[in-house]
Every structure is written in C-alpha cells, then in structure tokens.
Design a protein around this motif. Structure first.
Motif, PDB file in Angstrom:
ATOM      1  N   GLY A 180      24.694  45.153  50.163  1.00 36.19           N
ATOM      2  CA  GLY A 180      23.587  44.215  50.078  1.00 36.19           C
ATOM      3  C   GLY A 180      23.915  42.942  49.341  1.00 36.19           C
ATOM      4  O   GLY A 180      23.172  41.956  49.443  1.00 36.19           O
ATOM      5  N   VAL A 181      25.017  42.921  48.591  1.00 41.12           N
ATOM      6  CA  VAL A 181      25.441  41.696  47.918  1.00 41.12           C
ATOM      7  C   VAL A 181      26.218  40.835  48.904  1.00 41.12           C
ATOM      8  O   VAL A 181      27.188  41.283  49.509  1.00 41.12           O
ATOM      9  CB  VAL A 181      26.301  42.012  46.674  1.00 41.12           C
ATOM     10  CG1 VAL A 181      26.914  40.733  46.106  1.00 41.12           C
ATOM     11  CG2 VAL A 181      25.461  42.704  45.615  1.00 41.12           C
ATOM     12  N   LEU A 182      25.783  39.580  49.064  1.00 40.53           N
ATOM     13  CA  LEU A 182      26.416  38.668  50.014  1.00 40.53           C
ATOM     14  C   LEU A 182      27.494  37.809  49.375  1.00 40.53           C
ATOM     15  O   LEU A 182      28.461  37.430  50.041  1.00 40.53           O
ATOM     16  CB  LEU A 182      25.350  37.760  50.645  1.00 40.53           C
ATOM     17  CG  LEU A 182      24.203  38.470  51.366  1.00 40.53           C
ATOM     18  CD1 LEU A 182      23.183  37.461  51.876  1.00 40.53           C
ATOM     19  CD2 LEU A 182      24.738  39.320  52.512  1.00 40.53           C
ATOM     20  N   GLY A 183      27.333  37.471  48.112  1.00 38.10           N
ATOM     21  CA  GLY A 183      28.312  36.616  47.448  1.00 38.10           C
ATOM     22  C   GLY A 183      28.076  36.574  45.954  1.00 38.10           C
ATOM     23  O   GLY A 183      27.014  36.961  45.464  1.00 38.10           O
ATOM     24  N   ALA A 184      29.099  36.082  45.235  1.00 37.74           N
ATOM     25  CA  ALA A 184      29.018  36.018  43.776  1.00 37.74           C
ATOM     26  C   ALA A 184      29.766  34.810  43.270  1.00 37.74           C
ATOM     27  O   ALA A 184      30.809  34.424  43.810  1.00 37.74           O
ATOM     28  CB  ALA A 184      29.588  37.293  43.151  1.00 37.74           C
ATOM     29  N   VAL A 185      29.219  34.192  42.212  1.00 36.45           N
ATOM     30  CA  VAL A 185      29.863  33.081  41.509  1.00 36.45           C
ATOM     31  C   VAL A 185      29.833  33.417  40.024  1.00 36.45           C
ATOM     32  O   VAL A 185      28.761  33.662  39.462  1.00 36.45           O
ATOM     33  CB  VAL A 185      29.126  31.751  41.740  1.00 36.45           C
ATOM     34  CG1 VAL A 185      29.848  30.617  41.016  1.00 36.45           C
ATOM     35  CG2 VAL A 185      29.002  31.441  43.228  1.00 36.45           C
ATOM     36  N   LEU A 186      31.005  33.414  39.378  1.00 33.83           N
ATOM     37  CA  LEU A 186      31.092  33.715  37.952  1.00 33.83           C
ATOM     38  C   LEU A 186      31.712  32.534  37.223  1.00 33.83           C
ATOM     39  O   LEU A 186      32.702  31.947  37.686  1.00 33.83           O
ATOM     40  CB  LEU A 186      31.956  34.959  37.716  1.00 33.83           C
ATOM     41  CG  LEU A 186      31.522  36.249  38.414  1.00 33.83           C
ATOM     42  CD1 LEU A 186      32.512  37.364  38.111  1.00 33.83           C
ATOM     43  CD2 LEU A 186      30.123  36.653  37.994  1.00 33.83           C
ATOM     44  N   ILE A 187      31.128  32.176  36.089  1.00 36.87           N
ATOM     45  CA  ILE A 187      31.626  31.071  35.276  1.00 36.87           C
ATOM     46  C   ILE A 187      31.785  31.547  33.844  1.00 36.87           C
ATOM     47  O   ILE A 187      30.858  32.105  33.243  1.00 36.87           O
ATOM     48  CB  ILE A 187      30.674  29.859  35.330  1.00 36.87           C
ATOM     49  CG1 ILE A 187      30.562  29.321  36.756  1.00 36.87           C
ATOM     50  CG2 ILE A 187      31.159  28.757  34.379  1.00 36.87           C
ATOM     51  CD1 ILE A 187      29.535  28.207  36.922  1.00 36.87           C
ATOM     52  N   LEU A 188      32.966  31.310  33.297  1.00 36.81           N
ATOM     53  CA  LEU A 188      33.244  31.582  31.890  1.00 36.81           C
ATOM     54  C   LEU A 188      34.025  30.393  31.360  1.00 36.81           C
ATOM     55  O   LEU A 188      35.189  30.189  31.718  1.00 36.81           O
ATOM     56  CB  LEU A 188      34.047  32.871  31.720  1.00 36.81           C
ATOM     57  CG  LEU A 188      34.492  33.188  30.290  1.00 36.81           C
ATOM     58  CD1 LEU A 188      33.280  33.435  29.391  1.00 36.81           C
ATOM     59  CD2 LEU A 188      35.425  34.394  30.258  1.00 36.81           C
ATOM     60  N   GLY A 189      33.396  29.584  30.527  1.00 29.70           N
ATOM     61  CA  GLY A 189      34.044  28.360  30.069  1.00 29.70           C
ATOM     62  C   GLY A 189      34.349  27.461  31.254  1.00 29.70           C
ATOM     63  O   GLY A 189      33.464  27.135  32.041  1.00 29.70           O
ATOM     64  N   ASP A 190      35.606  27.085  31.393  1.00 29.72           N
ATOM     65  CA  ASP A 190      36.019  26.236  32.515  1.00 29.72           C
ATOM     66  C   ASP A 190      36.578  27.047  33.672  1.00 29.72           C
ATOM     67  O   ASP A 190      37.155  26.486  34.615  1.00 29.72           O
ATOM     68  CB  ASP A 190      37.071  25.217  32.047  1.00 29.72           C
ATOM     69  CG  ASP A 190      36.511  24.264  31.011  1.00 29.72           C
ATOM     70  OD1 ASP A 190      35.284  24.057  31.003  1.00 29.72           O
ATOM     71  OD2 ASP A 190      37.297  23.740  30.197  1.00 29.72           O
ATOM     72  N   ASN A 191      36.428  28.353  33.629  1.00 27.58           N
ATOM     73  CA  ASN A 191      36.954  29.240  34.663  1.00 27.58           C
ATOM     74  C   ASN A 191      35.871  29.593  35.669  1.00 27.58           C
ATOM     75  O   ASN A 191      34.761  29.969  35.290  1.00 27.58           O
ATOM     76  CB  ASN A 191      37.501  30.516  34.033  1.00 27.58           C
ATOM     77  CG  ASN A 191      38.596  30.244  33.028  1.00 27.58           C
ATOM     78  OD1 ASN A 191      39.673  29.785  33.380  1.00 27.58           O
ATOM     79  ND2 ASN A 191      38.311  30.498  31.754  1.00 27.58           N
ATOM     80  N   LEU A 192      36.242  29.477  36.942  1.00 25.70           N
ATOM     81  CA  LEU A 192      35.313  29.736  38.037  1.00 25.70           C
ATOM     82  C   LEU A 192      35.915  30.785  38.962  1.00 25.70           C
ATOM     83  O   LEU A 192      37.075  30.684  39.367  1.00 25.70           O
ATOM     84  CB  LEU A 192      35.056  28.447  38.822  1.00 25.70           C
ATOM     85  CG  LEU A 192      34.239  28.542  40.110  1.00 25.70           C
ATOM     86  CD1 LEU A 192      32.792  28.885  39.796  1.00 25.70           C
ATOM     87  CD2 LEU A 192      34.315  27.233  40.890  1.00 25.70           C
ATOM     88  N   ALA A 193      35.117  31.796  39.314  1.00 27.16           N
ATOM     89  CA  ALA A 193      35.550  32.823  40.266  1.00 27.16           C
ATOM     90  C   ALA A 193      34.457  32.981  41.312  1.00 27.16           C
ATOM     91  O   ALA A 193      33.283  33.109  40.972  1.00 27.16           O
ATOM     92  CB  ALA A 193      35.808  34.152  39.551  1.00 27.16           C
ATOM     93  N   VAL A 194      34.859  32.957  42.594  1.00 30.78           N
ATOM     94  CA  VAL A 194      33.893  32.980  43.689  1.00 30.78           C
ATOM     95  C   VAL A 194      34.382  33.929  44.775  1.00 30.78           C
ATOM     96  O   VAL A 194      35.582  33.992  45.069  1.00 30.78           O
ATOM     97  CB  VAL A 194      33.723  31.575  44.318  1.00 30.78           C
ATOM     98  CG1 VAL A 194      32.631  31.594  45.376  1.00 30.78           C
ATOM     99  CG2 VAL A 194      33.429  30.528  43.256  1.00 30.78           C
ATOM    100  N   GLN A 195      33.438  34.666  45.367  1.00 26.59           N
ATOM    101  CA  GLN A 195      33.791  35.525  46.490  1.00 26.59           C
ATOM    102  C   GLN A 195      32.566  35.759  47.337  1.00 26.59           C
ATOM    103  O   GLN A 195      31.429  35.760  46.853  1.00 26.59           O
ATOM    104  CB  GLN A 195      34.333  36.878  46.005  1.00 26.59           C
ATOM    105  CG  GLN A 195      34.935  37.737  47.103  1.00 26.59           C
ATOM    106  CD  GLN A 195      35.625  38.981  46.562  1.00 26.59           C
ATOM    107  OE1 GLN A 195      36.039  39.019  45.405  1.00 26.59           O
ATOM    108  NE2 GLN A 195      35.738  40.004  47.391  1.00 26.59           N
ATOM    109  N   GLY A 196      32.783  35.905  48.658  1.00 26.16           N
ATOM    110  CA  GLY A 196      31.680  36.237  49.568  1.00 26.16           C
ATOM    111  C   GLY A 196      31.123  35.035  50.286  1.00 26.16           C
ATOM    112  O   GLY A 196      31.736  33.966  50.371  1.00 26.16           O
TER     113      GLY A 196
END
Length: 241
Positions: free
Chosen positions: A218-234
C-alpha cells in the motif's frame, strides 16, 4: 495537546478553490475546496473525535501503546483502518490518527467539491483535477522548502503524510528532519511515516528506513530527509521549488 501555529499555511483563495481553517480542540485542519464547507467539517470532526474518545475509554491502550494493540469487535471504520495501519507499520494505532481524520473529512468533502485538500498537522489528503505541488518542510535542513512533491490528478485521491524527529509535537524515536510517505490510505501513510522516522538516527539508517517503508503493501513512495541527506524511492515526483 495544544494547537501549534502552522506557519507553512497560506489562506489566499482563488477561482480554483476557497481556503479555510477548522479547529476543534487539538484538531487543526487547513482545507481547500470549491466553496466553503467549514460548518460541515466542524460537525464531522466533532463526530470523529467523539468516536475516538469513546473507544479510548473502552480500550485505553489504543491511546497509549507505541506498538499494535488487539482489535476490538464493532469498531468504527476509521478506528478499524487505524488498527490495520498500525499492524502493517508496527506502530501504535494513534500514529495514524491525523491521517485518519484528514481522509475521513476529505472523502466526505468530495460530495460537494471536485478538488479537495485537507491538511492535518503535516498529513495531507488530496483529490485533484489539475496537478499540484507541495513543498516539503524539513526543519533546519537546507533542503527544507527547496524541493517539492508533485501530485498528478490520476494519482488521487492520495495521502502524503510526514513525520519528523526534529519538528512538531509528535513523539518520535528518531532524528529524521522529514519522513514523507505516499499512499492512497492516509492511515497507512501516517503510521508508516512515524515508523520510518523512528528508524532514522543517522545517515546510515536512510536506506534501511526506505526498505522498511516500501516493503509495506500500500505504500507508493517515500522521501526521507536528514540534514542535507535525501533518500527517495517509489512513485514520487520531486521538483525544485
């Protein structure tokens, strides 16, 4: 729980929609629809809060637990959705409450408005006829407000929910500046955002948190931010803002 000012909200209306706010105790909604339906929204929120309060009196662990709790027969559909989301995400059911109220209000508003945006403490339910872009707020990160997430009409109705270990009053076990989850189920998006944010203590945890989120049905996508770090999937379309 007190209401905090939502400094990222703007209240200008346009030909496309009217923009208004509805507050009932700690529930603080920012809404965009064709026409102003604040009176109906207020009644609906009161109804949903009463359902939640009565269930918590019946099952106090529903409020207090940070992990899933057993289901109870005869639950209101919103509570059943929160319970299911918590089981999938591995969180307590109240991790889904803001998304739940946003979705139950937003889906009801679709009777009168072809386009609906309901935001509840950073958790957003959308139904759009034209594409829309929302900025991602991530506290003190340099990425905060610099990137946005575009939602196409064909994706809606959809929920975009965000949890943070550095912003807002919600309890988090992690340090993520933002953990944003996209799902057609706002309860699930809200609960998984909490779960993903809990997992992020350092940059090395971002991939683990992404894997956790995207492995949940049911999860279509995710965006994670920690400081200047970006992680994206989906299924996520990011743009510069």
């Amino acid at each position: 729980m007190s209401c905090e000012p939502r400094f990222y909200r703007t209240f200008s209306s346009s030909e496309r929609w009217e923009t208004y706010r509805v507050r009932v105790e700690s529930t603080d909604l920012y809404i965009r629809t064709q026409g102003n339906h604040a009176f109906w929204v207020q009644k609906k929120v009161c109804e949903l809060r009463k359902v939640l309060t009565q269930h918590i009196q019946r099952q106090p662990r529903f409020l207090e637990s940070l992990t899933p709790v057993p289901g109870v027969r005869g639950m209101h559909p919103m509570l059943t959705a929160m319970h299911r989301a918590s089981e999938l995400a591995g969180t307590g059911p109240m991790a889904a409450v803001a998304g739940a109220i946003a979705q139950w209000v937003g889906s009801g508003l679709q009777r009168w408005s072809r386009e609906v945006i309901v935001e509840n403490g950073g958790d957003i339910y959308l139904c759009l006829q034209e594409a829309g872009t929302m900025s991602l707020y991530a506290g003190g990160s340099r990425l905060s407000g610099a990137i946005g997430l575009t939602v196409e009409p064909a994706q809606t109705p959809v929920a975009v929910c965000t949890s943070s270990g550095t912003v807002g009053h919600s309890y988090s076990l992690g340090r993520a500046d933002a953990a944003t989850i996209v799902s057609q189920d706002a309860c699930l998006a809200d609960a998984v955002a909490t779960g993903a944010a809990n997992l992020v203590g350092s940059e090395q945890d971002l991939e683990k948190a992404l894997a956790y989120a995207l492995n949940i049905p049911g999860v279509l996508g995710a965006v994670l931010i920690l400081g200047d770090n970006l992680a994206v999937q989906g299924d996520v379309q990011l743009v510069r803002t």
